[in-house]
Scaffold this active site. Structure first.
Site, PDB file in Angstrom:
ATOM      1  N   LYS A   1       2.172  90.260  95.614  1.00  0.00           N
ATOM      2  CA  LYS A   1       2.417  88.816  95.702  1.00  0.00           C
ATOM      3  C   LYS A   1       3.797  88.521  96.305  1.00  0.00           C
ATOM      4  O   LYS A   1       3.980  87.501  96.975  1.00  0.00           O
ATOM      5  CB  LYS A   1       2.268  88.178  94.313  1.00  0.00           C
ATOM      6  CG  LYS A   1       0.845  88.225  93.758  1.00  0.00           C
ATOM      7  CD  LYS A   1      -0.156  87.548  94.683  1.00  0.00           C
ATOM      8  CE  LYS A   1      -1.510  87.332  94.013  1.00  0.00           C
ATOM      9  NZ  LYS A   1      -2.512  86.743  94.939  1.00  0.00           N
TER      10      LYS A   1
ATOM     11  N   TYR B   1       0.611  94.271  91.439  1.00  0.00           N
ATOM     12  CA  TYR B   1       0.325  92.850  91.693  1.00  0.00           C
ATOM     13  C   TYR B   1       1.598  92.092  92.089  1.00  0.00           C
ATOM     14  O   TYR B   1       1.590  91.300  93.034  1.00  0.00           O
ATOM     15  CB  TYR B   1      -0.286  92.268  90.423  1.00  0.00           C
ATOM     16  CG  TYR B   1      -0.761  90.841  90.499  1.00  0.00           C
ATOM     17  CD1 TYR B   1      -1.932  90.509  91.171  1.00  0.00           C
ATOM     18  CD2 TYR B   1      -0.060  89.818  89.858  1.00  0.00           C
ATOM     19  CE1 TYR B   1      -2.383  89.190  91.211  1.00  0.00           C
ATOM     20  CE2 TYR B   1      -0.508  88.506  89.883  1.00  0.00           C
ATOM     21  CZ  TYR B   1      -1.673  88.196  90.564  1.00  0.00           C
ATOM     22  OH  TYR B   1      -2.108  86.901  90.602  1.00  0.00           O
TER      23      TYR B   1
HETATM   24  N1  LIG Z   1      -5.187  82.437  87.488  1.00  0.00           N
HETATM   25  C1  LIG Z   1      -3.867  82.564  87.538  1.00  0.00           C
HETATM   26  O1  LIG Z   1      -3.154  82.367  86.536  1.00  0.00           O
HETATM   27  C2  LIG Z   1      -3.198  82.934  88.811  1.00  0.00           C
HETATM   28  C3  LIG Z   1      -1.799  82.871  88.868  1.00  0.00           C
HETATM   29  C4  LIG Z   1      -1.153  83.208  90.057  1.00  0.00           C
HETATM   30  C5  LIG Z   1      -1.896  83.573  91.149  1.00  0.00           C
HETATM   31  N2  LIG Z   1      -3.256  83.629  91.069  1.00  0.00           N
HETATM   32  C6  LIG Z   1      -3.967  84.031  92.271  1.00  0.00           C
HETATM   33  O2  LIG Z   1      -4.947  83.063  92.575  1.00  0.00           O
HETATM   34  C7  LIG Z   1      -5.997  83.672  93.314  1.00  0.00           C
HETATM   35  C8  LIG Z   1      -7.325  83.287  92.704  1.00  0.00           C
HETATM   36  O3  LIG Z   1      -7.386  83.839  91.397  1.00  0.00           O
HETATM   37  P1  LIG Z   1      -8.256  83.208  90.205  1.00  0.00           P
HETATM   38  O4  LIG Z   1      -7.346  83.017  89.078  1.00  0.00           O
HETATM   39  O5  LIG Z   1      -9.071  82.066  90.687  1.00  0.00           O
HETATM   40  O6  LIG Z   1      -9.167  84.466  89.830  1.00  0.00           O
HETATM   41  P2  LIG Z   1     -10.713  84.737  90.091  1.00  0.00           P
HETATM   42  O7  LIG Z   1     -10.955  86.134  89.653  1.00  0.00           O
HETATM   43  O8  LIG Z   1     -11.513  83.664  89.475  1.00  0.00           O
HETATM   44  O9  LIG Z   1     -10.841  84.624  91.679  1.00  0.00           O
HETATM   45  C9  LIG Z   1     -10.548  85.650  92.578  1.00  0.00           C
HETATM   46  C10 LIG Z   1     -11.644  85.718  93.599  1.00  0.00           C
HETATM   47  O10 LIG Z   1     -11.315  86.665  94.643  1.00  0.00           O
HETATM   48  C11 LIG Z   1     -12.508  87.358  94.977  1.00  0.00           C
HETATM   49  N3  LIG Z   1     -12.212  88.621  95.629  1.00  0.00           N
HETATM   50  C12 LIG Z   1     -11.647  89.717  95.068  1.00  0.00           C
HETATM   51  N4  LIG Z   1     -11.563  90.706  95.981  1.00  0.00           N
HETATM   52  C13 LIG Z   1     -12.083  90.222  97.137  1.00  0.00           C
HETATM   53  C14 LIG Z   1     -12.297  90.776  98.426  1.00  0.00           C
HETATM   54  N5  LIG Z   1     -11.941  92.028  98.697  1.00  0.00           N
HETATM   55  N6  LIG Z   1     -12.874  90.005  99.377  1.00  0.00           N
HETATM   56  C15 LIG Z   1     -13.245  88.732  99.098  1.00  0.00           C
HETATM   57  N7  LIG Z   1     -13.085  88.160  97.890  1.00  0.00           N
HETATM   58  C16 LIG Z   1     -12.514  88.896  96.920  1.00  0.00           C
HETATM   59  C17 LIG Z   1     -13.212  87.543  93.633  1.00  0.00           C
HETATM   60  O11 LIG Z   1     -14.590  87.843  93.818  1.00  0.00           O
HETATM   61  C18 LIG Z   1     -12.976  86.183  92.978  1.00  0.00           C
HETATM   62  O12 LIG Z   1     -13.990  85.279  93.318  1.00  0.00           O
HETATM   63  C19 LIG Z   1      -5.717  85.171  93.297  1.00  0.00           C
HETATM   64  O13 LIG Z   1      -5.093  85.559  94.507  1.00  0.00           O
HETATM   65  C20 LIG Z   1      -4.758  85.324  92.144  1.00  0.00           C
HETATM   66  O14 LIG Z   1      -3.946  86.459  92.268  1.00  0.00           O
HETATM   67  C21 LIG Z   1      -3.923  83.323  89.935  1.00  0.00           C
END
Ligand SMILES: NC(=O)c1ccc[n+]([C@@H]2O[C@H](COP(=O)([O-])OP(=O)(O)OC[C@H]3O[C@@H](n4cnc5c(N)ncnc54)[C@H](O)[C@@H]3O)[C@@H](O)[C@H]2O)c1
Length: 238
Positions: free
Chosen positions: A151, A147
């Site tokens: 990123k 990851y």
């Molecule tokens: N939540 C955190 O603390 C955090 C921190 C840093 C970065 N992020 C990043 O933010 C983004 C959103 O994460 P989140 O926290 O809302 O999690 P989440 O799991 O709620 O959302 C991720 C979404 O991506 C979708 N997804 C996964 N693989 C896919 C694919 N191949 N095609 C289309 N859609 C796909 C999933 O179905 C889900 O709806 C991600 O990229 C995550 O890495 C999150």
């Protein structure tokens, strides 16, 4: 167009962009009910939302998604590469498939969708790409070699693309959220969550809206002279 828009941050970004007047294409790959509910909420609030199921980690999925937006709406102005997954584990024990799955969705997916979206953006000489990276890509997280690499790669992609398309009035930026409670944290041990929380100077987790507001700013006309940047949204953690 917001990828992974049925998730926590993606749905907040979609709702915020819709409130600001964008017609939003919500991409999802699983959970059609969740995506439909978010589209319904946007429409109920007077916004415009379309749904498109596609796996962004495949060239076919990325092409279908962008093609859908351009065919249905005639143009594509904003791409938010938000879809992401985790497959955590110490590097010594990490399987190749866990490495590949995370790189394919978080990094290759953003490349494939950007490649497709750039065609209409360059033609219309206006476009915004916002990549959702992570503090893991800035500082590296133990147990998240895949990851963190994906990123960090997304930050490199952001900076390279920004230079390639700047002259056509297309900007490419990234946000790097810290700890935003969502499904992505479900499998993380409570002690590990507490350890992360202890590193946040503001002493609290962030909200999806705090990330969505930054995404919306970078996607707006107000951010017209900002490109190749990474904005950490992490309560001061990094
Ligand atoms: N939540 C955190 O603390 C955090 C921190 C840093 C970065 N992020 C990043 O933010 C983004 C959103 O994460 P989140 O926290 O809302 O999690 P989440 O799991 O709620 O959302 C991720 C979404 O991506 C979708 N997804 C996964 N693989 C896919 C694919 N191949 N095609 C289309 N859609 C796909 C999933 O179905 C889900 O709806 C991600 O990229 C995550 O890495 C999150």
């Amino acid at each position: 167009m917001v990828t992974g828009a049925s998730g926590t941050i993606g749905s907040a970004a979609a709702r915020t962009l819709a409130e600001l007047g964008a017609t939003v294409v919500l991409n999802y790959n699983r959970n059609p009910d969740g995506a439909e509910a978010i589209a319904g909420a946007i429409r109920q609030a007077g916004g415009r939302a379309e749904l498109c199921a596609a796996d962004v980690s495949t060239p076919e999925g990325a092409e279908e998604l962008t093609g859908y937006a351009v065919k249905q709406l005639g143009r594509l102005d904003i791409l938010v590469n938000n879809a992401g997954i985790t497959r955590d584990g110490l590097a010594l024990r990490m399987t190749e498939s866990d490495w590949d799955a995370v790189l394919d969705t978080n990094l290759k997916g953003a490349f494939l969708c950007s490649k497709q979206a750039l065609r209409p953006m360059l033609r219309q000489r206006w476009g915004r790409i916002v990549n959702v990276s992570s503090v893991a890509g800035l500082v590296g997280n133990p147990g998240q070699a895949n990851y963190s690499a994906a990123k960090a790669g997304l930050i490199g992609l952001t900076r390279a693309l920004a230079r390639e398309v700047a002259s056509r009035n297309v900007t490419v930026n990234a946000v790097a959220p810290g700890y935003i409670p969502s499904a992505i944290w479900d499998d993380v041990a409570e002690e590990a969550k507490a350890a992360v929380l202890a590193q946040i100077p503001m002493g609290r987790t962030g909200t999806p809206q705090e990330v969505a507001s930054a995404i919306a700013f970078l996607a707006s006309e107000e951010a017209s002279y900002i490109t190749g940047q990474v904005l950490a949204i992490d309560g001061g953690m990094t």
